[in-house]
Design an enzyme around this catalytic site. Sequence first.
Site, PDB file in Angstrom:
ATOM      1  N   HIS A  18       0.863  -1.182   0.000  1.00  0.00           N
ATOM      2  CA  HIS A  18       0.000   0.000   0.000  1.00  0.00           C
ATOM      3  C   HIS A  18       0.893   1.224   0.000  1.00  0.00           C
ATOM      4  O   HIS A  18       1.782   1.357   0.844  1.00  0.00           O
ATOM      5  CB  HIS A  18      -0.912  -0.004   1.220  1.00  0.00           C
ATOM      6  CG  HIS A  18      -1.762   1.209   1.335  1.00  0.00           C
ATOM      7  ND1 HIS A  18      -2.622   1.613   0.337  1.00  0.00           N
ATOM      8  CD2 HIS A  18      -1.892   2.114   2.326  1.00  0.00           C
ATOM      9  CE1 HIS A  18      -3.240   2.710   0.719  1.00  0.00           C
ATOM     10  NE2 HIS A  18      -2.803   3.046   1.935  1.00  0.00           N
ATOM     11  N   HIS A  20       1.176   5.626  -0.527  1.00  0.00           N
ATOM     12  CA  HIS A  20       0.520   6.929  -0.566  1.00  0.00           C
ATOM     13  C   HIS A  20       1.198   7.826  -1.603  1.00  0.00           C
ATOM     14  O   HIS A  20       1.438   9.002  -1.365  1.00  0.00           O
ATOM     15  CB  HIS A  20       0.552   7.587   0.816  1.00  0.00           C
ATOM     16  CG  HIS A  20      -0.210   6.825   1.834  1.00  0.00           C
ATOM     17  ND1 HIS A  20       0.405   6.175   2.869  1.00  0.00           N
ATOM     18  CD2 HIS A  20      -1.531   6.588   1.965  1.00  0.00           C
ATOM     19  CE1 HIS A  20      -0.519   5.564   3.602  1.00  0.00           C
ATOM     20  NE2 HIS A  20      -1.696   5.804   3.077  1.00  0.00           N
ATOM     21  N   GLU A  41       5.835   0.837 -22.866  1.00  0.00           N
ATOM     22  CA  GLU A  41       6.814  -0.215 -22.581  1.00  0.00           C
ATOM     23  C   GLU A  41       6.661  -0.799 -21.171  1.00  0.00           C
ATOM     24  O   GLU A  41       6.731  -2.002 -20.986  1.00  0.00           O
ATOM     25  CB  GLU A  41       8.224   0.348 -22.759  1.00  0.00           C
ATOM     26  CG  GLU A  41       9.327  -0.649 -22.532  1.00  0.00           C
ATOM     27  CD  GLU A  41       9.401  -1.748 -23.592  1.00  0.00           C
ATOM     28  OE1 GLU A  41      10.021  -2.784 -23.294  1.00  0.00           O
ATOM     29  OE2 GLU A  41       8.843  -1.594 -24.697  1.00  0.00           O
ATOM     30  N   HIS A  91      -5.994   9.234  -2.230  1.00  0.00           N
ATOM     31  CA  HIS A  91      -5.322   8.524  -1.146  1.00  0.00           C
ATOM     32  C   HIS A  91      -4.057   7.786  -1.608  1.00  0.00           C
ATOM     33  O   HIS A  91      -2.988   8.059  -1.100  1.00  0.00           O
ATOM     34  CB  HIS A  91      -6.285   7.533  -0.492  1.00  0.00           C
ATOM     35  CG  HIS A  91      -5.709   6.817   0.670  1.00  0.00           C
ATOM     36  ND1 HIS A  91      -5.704   7.351   1.934  1.00  0.00           N
ATOM     37  CD2 HIS A  91      -5.093   5.615   0.765  1.00  0.00           C
ATOM     38  CE1 HIS A  91      -5.115   6.490   2.764  1.00  0.00           C
ATOM     39  NE2 HIS A  91      -4.735   5.435   2.071  1.00  0.00           N
TER      40      HIS A  91
END
Length: 115
Positions: A18, A20, A41, A91
């Site tokens: 995850h 940000h 590419e 986010h």
Amino acid sequence: KPLFMRICRTRQVNAVIHSHSINALLVTLLFEKEYSISNMEMIKGIPPLGFNSTLNIPIIENQPHENELEPAIEKVLEEYPSTTAVLVRSHGIFVWGKTWEKAKTQLECMEYLFK
């Protein structure tokens, strides 16, 4: 975290990253339902796609708490069976792969494509 484990179980992968990233965040402000790009590419770094493929990454709406993303993530996992990522509006991004190395490589390719 439950959200990460749900992705791992549903997609039979061992890693979820995850981030940000500002680039991922900005892409969610430019596209409505999904980010799409083709003939680049770096798409080759996101299996099983190739240069002539179109990369589609779904975008879900952010929520006040991470666990509130679960219904939208679940829907993405059903509606986009081959996606290896989901963008969260304003986010960041979740990316998954069989190993952390594969997830990281895909994230690096996506980051390049977001620029």
